[in-house]
Motif scaffolding. Structure first.
Motif, PDB file in Angstrom:
ATOM      1  N   ALA A 239      -3.430 -45.452 -52.639  1.00  0.00           N
ATOM      2  CA  ALA A 239      -2.430 -45.743 -53.665  1.00  0.00           C
ATOM      3  C   ALA A 239      -2.527 -47.200 -54.101  1.00  0.00           C
ATOM      4  O   ALA A 239      -2.738 -48.095 -53.280  1.00  0.00           O
ATOM      5  CB  ALA A 239      -1.034 -45.448 -53.126  1.00  0.00           C
ATOM      6  N   ASN A 240      -2.390 -47.414 -55.392  1.00  0.00           N
ATOM      7  CA  ASN A 240      -2.392 -48.755 -55.975  1.00  0.00           C
ATOM      8  C   ASN A 240      -3.601 -49.576 -55.531  1.00  0.00           C
ATOM      9  O   ASN A 240      -3.505 -50.759 -55.216  1.00  0.00           O
ATOM     10  CB  ASN A 240      -1.110 -49.512 -55.623  1.00  0.00           C
ATOM     11  CG  ASN A 240      -0.820 -50.631 -56.625  1.00  0.00           C
ATOM     12  OD1 ASN A 240      -0.826 -50.407 -57.836  1.00  0.00           O
ATOM     13  ND2 ASN A 240      -0.592 -51.826 -56.146  1.00  0.00           N
ATOM     14  N   SER A 241      -4.754 -48.928 -55.516  1.00  0.00           N
ATOM     15  CA  SER A 241      -5.986 -49.584 -55.094  1.00  0.00           C
ATOM     16  C   SER A 241      -7.134 -49.169 -55.999  1.00  0.00           C
ATOM     17  O   SER A 241      -7.133 -48.075 -56.569  1.00  0.00           O
ATOM     18  CB  SER A 241      -6.329 -49.224 -53.647  1.00  0.00           C
ATOM     19  OG  SER A 241      -5.308 -49.624 -52.763  1.00  0.00           O
ATOM     20  N   VAL A 242      -8.108 -50.034 -56.119  1.00  0.00           N
ATOM     21  CA  VAL A 242      -9.311 -49.741 -56.894  1.00  0.00           C
ATOM     22  C   VAL A 242     -10.312 -49.036 -55.988  1.00  0.00           C
ATOM     23  O   VAL A 242     -10.638 -49.525 -54.911  1.00  0.00           O
ATOM     24  CB  VAL A 242      -9.927 -51.034 -57.457  1.00  0.00           C
ATOM     25  CG1 VAL A 242     -11.168 -50.711 -58.291  1.00  0.00           C
ATOM     26  CG2 VAL A 242      -8.907 -51.795 -58.300  1.00  0.00           C
ATOM     27  N   ARG A 243     -10.785 -47.882 -56.422  1.00  0.00           N
ATOM     28  CA  ARG A 243     -11.714 -47.084 -55.621  1.00  0.00           C
ATOM     29  C   ARG A 243     -13.012 -47.836 -55.307  1.00  0.00           C
ATOM     30  O   ARG A 243     -13.392 -48.776 -56.011  1.00  0.00           O
ATOM     31  CB  ARG A 243     -12.077 -45.792 -56.388  1.00  0.00           C
ATOM     32  CG  ARG A 243     -10.986 -44.760 -56.489  1.00  0.00           C
ATOM     33  CD  ARG A 243     -11.440 -43.590 -57.357  1.00  0.00           C
ATOM     34  NE  ARG A 243     -11.681 -44.037 -58.721  1.00  0.00           N
ATOM     35  CZ  ARG A 243     -10.736 -44.135 -59.652  1.00  0.00           C
ATOM     36  NH1 ARG A 243      -9.486 -43.823 -59.360  1.00  0.00           N
ATOM     37  NH2 ARG A 243     -11.030 -44.544 -60.872  1.00  0.00           N
ATOM     38  N   ASP A 244     -13.685 -47.359 -54.272  1.00  0.00           N
ATOM     39  CA  ASP A 244     -15.040 -47.822 -53.989  1.00  0.00           C
ATOM     40  C   ASP A 244     -15.851 -46.615 -53.551  1.00  0.00           C
ATOM     41  O   ASP A 244     -15.286 -45.574 -53.158  1.00  0.00           O
ATOM     42  CB  ASP A 244     -15.054 -48.892 -52.892  1.00  0.00           C
ATOM     43  CG  ASP A 244     -16.414 -49.597 -52.790  1.00  0.00           C
ATOM     44  OD1 ASP A 244     -17.193 -49.530 -53.760  1.00  0.00           O
ATOM     45  OD2 ASP A 244     -16.685 -50.218 -51.748  1.00  0.00           O
ATOM     46  N   GLU A 245     -17.143 -46.712 -53.652  1.00  0.00           N
ATOM     47  CA  GLU A 245     -18.013 -45.619 -53.211  1.00  0.00           C
ATOM     48  C   GLU A 245     -19.283 -46.169 -52.604  1.00  0.00           C
ATOM     49  O   GLU A 245     -19.706 -47.288 -52.880  1.00  0.00           O
ATOM     50  CB  GLU A 245     -18.342 -44.683 -54.379  1.00  0.00           C
ATOM     51  CG  GLU A 245     -19.036 -45.358 -55.552  1.00  0.00           C
ATOM     52  CD  GLU A 245     -19.247 -44.406 -56.717  1.00  0.00           C
ATOM     53  OE1 GLU A 245     -20.364 -44.387 -57.255  1.00  0.00           O
ATOM     54  OE2 GLU A 245     -18.294 -43.691 -57.089  1.00  0.00           O
ATOM     55  N   LEU A 246     -19.846 -45.355 -51.727  1.00  0.00           N
ATOM     56  CA  LEU A 246     -21.040 -45.761 -50.969  1.00  0.00           C
ATOM     57  C   LEU A 246     -21.890 -44.517 -50.741  1.00  0.00           C
ATOM     58  O   LEU A 246     -21.366 -43.438 -50.455  1.00  0.00           O
ATOM     59  CB  LEU A 246     -20.628 -46.370 -49.630  1.00  0.00           C
ATOM     60  CG  LEU A 246     -21.725 -46.846 -48.692  1.00  0.00           C
ATOM     61  CD1 LEU A 246     -22.332 -48.130 -49.225  1.00  0.00           C
ATOM     62  CD2 LEU A 246     -21.149 -47.096 -47.299  1.00  0.00           C
ATOM     63  N   THR A 247     -23.187 -44.665 -50.871  1.00  0.00           N
ATOM     64  CA  THR A 247     -24.097 -43.536 -50.653  1.00  0.00           C
ATOM     65  C   THR A 247     -24.800 -43.686 -49.307  1.00  0.00           C
ATOM     66  O   THR A 247     -25.342 -44.756 -48.991  1.00  0.00           O
ATOM     67  CB  THR A 247     -25.146 -43.446 -51.777  1.00  0.00           C
ATOM     68  OG1 THR A 247     -24.472 -43.227 -53.022  1.00  0.00           O
ATOM     69  CG2 THR A 247     -26.109 -42.297 -51.520  1.00  0.00           C
ATOM     70  N   VAL A 248     -24.773 -42.615 -48.537  1.00  0.00           N
ATOM     71  CA  VAL A 248     -25.434 -42.589 -47.225  1.00  0.00           C
ATOM     72  C   VAL A 248     -26.498 -41.492 -47.260  1.00  0.00           C
ATOM     73  O   VAL A 248     -26.217 -40.352 -47.658  1.00  0.00           O
ATOM     74  CB  VAL A 248     -24.432 -42.308 -46.088  1.00  0.00           C
ATOM     75  CG1 VAL A 248     -25.153 -42.139 -44.757  1.00  0.00           C
ATOM     76  CG2 VAL A 248     -23.421 -43.442 -45.996  1.00  0.00           C
ATOM     77  N   LYS A 249     -27.703 -41.823 -46.840  1.00  0.00           N
ATOM     78  CA  LYS A 249     -28.776 -40.835 -46.776  1.00  0.00           C
ATOM     79  C   LYS A 249     -28.865 -40.291 -45.351  1.00  0.00           C
ATOM     80  O   LYS A 249     -29.077 -41.042 -44.399  1.00  0.00           O
ATOM     81  CB  LYS A 249     -30.096 -41.464 -47.195  1.00  0.00           C
ATOM     82  CG  LYS A 249     -30.124 -41.865 -48.666  1.00  0.00           C
ATOM     83  CD  LYS A 249     -31.487 -42.405 -49.081  1.00  0.00           C
ATOM     84  CE  LYS A 249     -31.491 -42.753 -50.559  1.00  0.00           C
ATOM     85  NZ  LYS A 249     -32.802 -43.295 -50.992  1.00  0.00           N
ATOM     86  N   VAL A 250     -28.719 -38.974 -45.239  1.00  0.00           N
ATOM     87  CA  VAL A 250     -28.689 -38.324 -43.925  1.00  0.00           C
ATOM     88  C   VAL A 250     -29.981 -37.519 -43.742  1.00  0.00           C
ATOM     89  O   VAL A 250     -30.375 -36.737 -44.606  1.00  0.00           O
ATOM     90  CB  VAL A 250     -27.464 -37.390 -43.813  1.00  0.00           C
ATOM     91  CG1 VAL A 250     -27.460 -36.689 -42.458  1.00  0.00           C
ATOM     92  CG2 VAL A 250     -26.189 -38.168 -44.029  1.00  0.00           C
TER      93      VAL A 250
END
Length: 252
Positions: A239-250
């Protein structure tokens, strides 16, 4: 605290700049700039909207060329600036308001998400996990810089922005880039303070990937396991936050 909304600027600059009385109603023409897609200064650009990610982290190579967004040669942003990076990453799909000497172009829309001068929101931007201290025309970039644009509430109280983003924290995920099938991937999330970028543990942040969700503990940590090999995007939201994303190779 009431925020200035003239430019897409970092939150700290937005809180201190004096609001200029400029018209944002003019429809700008396409920018005139050189080809920036190859070579130049390698930087990454990401654009988060209110409801979704508009542009995932995108690598562009800016060059020391000028950009004119309104067709007037005098209204130029020169050098390896955030304006050029935004132009390249979105392929020109952003709208500029009236150019202001010393401050450059205000950003009113990116990839179809619009916040004109009359909106409760404005476009803020950060460089390398800290609020930018100038407008997009004055923000000279360096190799490896990460540029983030996101909407922020410009009003004096959170009630004016029911969709949130009043002094939002910016989330940052950290995890190993590679993992093994069936092995827990340890992740750490920080919440970066809106006006300083100062990190604190991202407690209670939802991490979603491959149809699974986990929530970070009080120290901002969580773990995920993946049953199959592949490339997985982990999205952090709160809530009330800017999203982030990360890619992990499995892999197996």
């Amino acid at each position: 605290m009431k925020h200035s909304r003239i430019l897409a600027v970092g939150a700290s600059a937005a809180a201190t700049l004096t609001l200029l009385t400029v018209s944002l109603t003019a429809t700008p023409v396409l920018a005139k700039s050189g080809a920036h897609g190859k070579g130049g200064t390698p930087v990454e650009v990401r654009v988060e909207g209110l409801a979704k990610t508009l542009l995932p982290e995108t690598l562009v190579g800016t060059k020391a060329a000028s950009i004119v967004k309104d067709g007037k040669p005098a209204d130029v942003c020169s050098g390896d600036t955030a304006a050029v990076a935004l132009q390249d990453a979105t392929k020109g799909s952003w709208v500029a308001g009236t150019f202001s000497s010393g401050l450059g172009y205000p950003v009113t829309a990116i990839l179809g998400e619009s916040y004109p001068f009359t909106s409760n929101y404005y476009w803020s931007f950060w460089i390398d996990n800290k609020p930018a201290t100038t407008g997009i025309c004055g923000a000279t970039l360096h190799p490896g810089d990460k540029v983030l644009f996101f909407p922020q509430c410009s009003q004096e109280s959170a009630s004016a922005c029911p969709q949130g983003m009043f002094d939002p924290a910016v989330l940052e995920i950290k995890a190993a880039a590679k993992a093994k099938v069936g092995k827990a991937v340890a992740m750490s999330v920080s919440a970066l303070a809106n006006f300083t970028g100062k990190p604190s543990p991202g407690a209670g942040v939802k991490l979603a990937a491959a149809g699974k969700t986990v929530t970070t503990d009080a120290s901002g940590k969580a773990k995920l396991k993946f049953a199959k090999a592949g490339s997985y995007k982990i999205v952090a939201s709160a809530a009330n936050s800017v999203r982030d994303e990360l890619t992990v190779k499995v892999s197996r």
